[in-house]
Scaffold this motif. Structure first.
Motif, PDB file in Angstrom:
ATOM      1  N   THR A   1       0.834  -1.207   0.000  1.00  0.00           N
ATOM      2  CA  THR A   1       0.000   0.000   0.000  1.00  0.00           C
ATOM      3  C   THR A   1       0.863   1.250   0.000  1.00  0.00           C
ATOM      4  O   THR A   1       0.599   2.215  -0.739  1.00  0.00           O
ATOM      5  CB  THR A   1      -0.923  -0.005   1.231  1.00  0.00           C
ATOM      6  N   LEU A   2       1.915   1.252   0.805  1.00  0.00           N
ATOM      7  CA  LEU A   2       2.814   2.412   0.887  1.00  0.00           C
ATOM      8  C   LEU A   2       3.513   2.650  -0.441  1.00  0.00           C
ATOM      9  O   LEU A   2       3.581   3.789  -0.918  1.00  0.00           O
ATOM     10  CB  LEU A   2       3.845   2.185   1.997  1.00  0.00           C
TER      11      LEU A   2
ATOM     12  N   GLU B   1       6.832  -3.758  -7.193  1.00  0.00           N
ATOM     13  CA  GLU B   1       7.044  -5.120  -7.686  1.00  0.00           C
ATOM     14  C   GLU B   1       7.742  -5.970  -6.626  1.00  0.00           C
ATOM     15  O   GLU B   1       7.372  -7.127  -6.393  1.00  0.00           O
ATOM     16  CB  GLU B   1       7.872  -5.100  -8.964  1.00  0.00           C
ATOM     17  N   GLU B   2       8.742  -5.400  -5.987  1.00  0.00           N
ATOM     18  CA  GLU B   2       9.472  -6.135  -4.951  1.00  0.00           C
ATOM     19  C   GLU B   2       8.567  -6.481  -3.783  1.00  0.00           C
ATOM     20  O   GLU B   2       8.624  -7.595  -3.245  1.00  0.00           O
ATOM     21  CB  GLU B   2      10.657  -5.297  -4.469  1.00  0.00           C
ATOM     22  N   GLU B   3       7.712  -5.536  -3.382  1.00  0.00           N
ATOM     23  CA  GLU B   3       6.828  -5.774  -2.241  1.00  0.00           C
ATOM     24  C   GLU B   3       5.765  -6.822  -2.563  1.00  0.00           C
ATOM     25  O   GLU B   3       5.394  -7.628  -1.698  1.00  0.00           O
ATOM     26  CB  GLU B   3       6.155  -4.467  -1.802  1.00  0.00           C
TER      27      GLU B   3
ATOM     28  N   GLN C   1       3.022   5.910  -2.996  1.00  0.00           N
ATOM     29  CA  GLN C   1       4.176   6.730  -3.366  1.00  0.00           C
ATOM     30  C   GLN C   1       4.477   6.676  -4.862  1.00  0.00           C
ATOM     31  O   GLN C   1       5.361   7.392  -5.343  1.00  0.00           O
ATOM     32  CB  GLN C   1       5.403   6.279  -2.577  1.00  0.00           C
ATOM     33  N   GLY C   2       3.748   5.827  -5.588  1.00  0.00           N
ATOM     34  CA  GLY C   2       3.986   5.691  -7.024  1.00  0.00           C
ATOM     35  C   GLY C   2       5.332   5.071  -7.346  1.00  0.00           C
ATOM     36  O   GLY C   2       5.891   5.301  -8.424  1.00  0.00           O
ATOM     37  N   ASP C   3       5.852   4.278  -6.418  1.00  0.00           N
ATOM     38  CA  ASP C   3       7.164   3.645  -6.591  1.00  0.00           C
ATOM     39  C   ASP C   3       6.971   2.274  -7.245  1.00  0.00           C
ATOM     40  O   ASP C   3       6.858   1.253  -6.563  1.00  0.00           O
ATOM     41  CB  ASP C   3       7.841   3.499  -5.222  1.00  0.00           C
TER      42      ASP C   3
END
Length: 268
Positions: free
Chosen positions: A190-191, A202-204, A195-197
């Motif tokens: 969600t974070l 993908e990693e999360e 943050q649009g990261d």
């Protein structure tokens, strides 16, 4: 040449007949052009496909198909054995001898005087024997993760990795801790999304999938099989939605599709 190759096949029986067929297909003078062009890498996709076709036949309880699919899978083994024989590495009989030795070695309670008081002791001895075999294969110190195939489906590979490290005590103490990890990964997704990261997202998501596989393992569930069944269930229900709908689905509203979906869920 054709008569000679056919005679070699007809004068054999059982596994020797299959080996004769394979040898004829790879014969440099009268063999099959397609089979002669193949190597380990080109056959590999067919091998993987055959494994899944065996699984499908088992799941559908189609034993006529299972007989055919097991034959196709056996042919894959024989094909690899023919290649290694041509390269003077080993032949089919060496493969058979090797697996027989391994099975006898790993079952001292069947082929020896060893006795285990529980299934837990049996599994522990099995893992210890496999670890010793891994060490013997390598001249250097080996990792507990050695010999986990990188070509495995990723859910299956994740579960094998987790199971392997759990054997040496690297594991959560209880399932509640695994649940906490799943919730933590959801929050991190969600974070990252907020943050649009995209790279971190993908990693999360990968971390969440890994944590869910761990959760399934702690509940004694095979994650790959669970997802396979979920796919099959969705496939079956969606096909019913298509059948129930009186108009093309792309012309239906989301509310209409949801009603059809709920109807599909109530039918067998």
């Amino acid at each position: 040449m054709a008569e000679k190759l056919l005679a070699q096949v007809e004068n054999s029986s059982g596994i020797d007949k299959l080996l004769a067929v394979m040898s004829s297909l790879r014969d440099r003078e009268g063999g099959c052009p397609w089979d002669l062009e193949q190597d380990y890498q080109t056959i590999l996709p067919f091998t993987i496909e055959e494994v899944y076709e065996v699984a499908e036949a088992i799941e559908s309880k189609d034993f006529d198909s299972l007989k055919d699919e097991l034959g196709d899978l056996l042919f894959q083994v024989v094909f690899y054995a023919q290649l290694t024989k041509e390269e003077k590495r080993f032949d089919f009989y060496a493969i058979v001898e090797n697996i027989c030795d391994k099975l006898v070695r790993r079952h001292p309670h069947v082929f020896g005087d060893v006795q285990f008081e529980s299934e837990k002791q049996l599994k522990q001895a099995w893992e210890e024997q496999k670890h010793q075999e891994r060490q013997q294969k390598s001249k250097t110190n080996t990792s507990v993760l050695d010999d986990i195939p990188k070509a495995l489906p990723e859910l299956k590979r994740a579960q094998k990795i987790q199971k392997r490290v759990a054997k040496i005590g690297f594991d959560w103490e209880n399932v509640d801790q695994v649940w906490d990890k799943v919730k933590e990964e959801c929050e991190e997704i969600t974070l990252a999304a907020d943050q649009g990261d995209s790279e971190n997202l993908e990693e999360e998501v990968g971390d969440l999938l890994f944590a869910v596989v761990n959760l399934s393992r702690h509940y004694g569930i095979d994650a790959d099989m669970a997802l396979r069944k979920a796919n099959q269930k969705f496939d079956s229900r969606f096909r019913k939605v298509e059948t129930f709908s009186e108009k093309p689905l792309n012309q239906s509203t989301l509310e209409e599709l949801e009603l059809l979906w709920q109807r599909a869920k109530k039918t067998r």
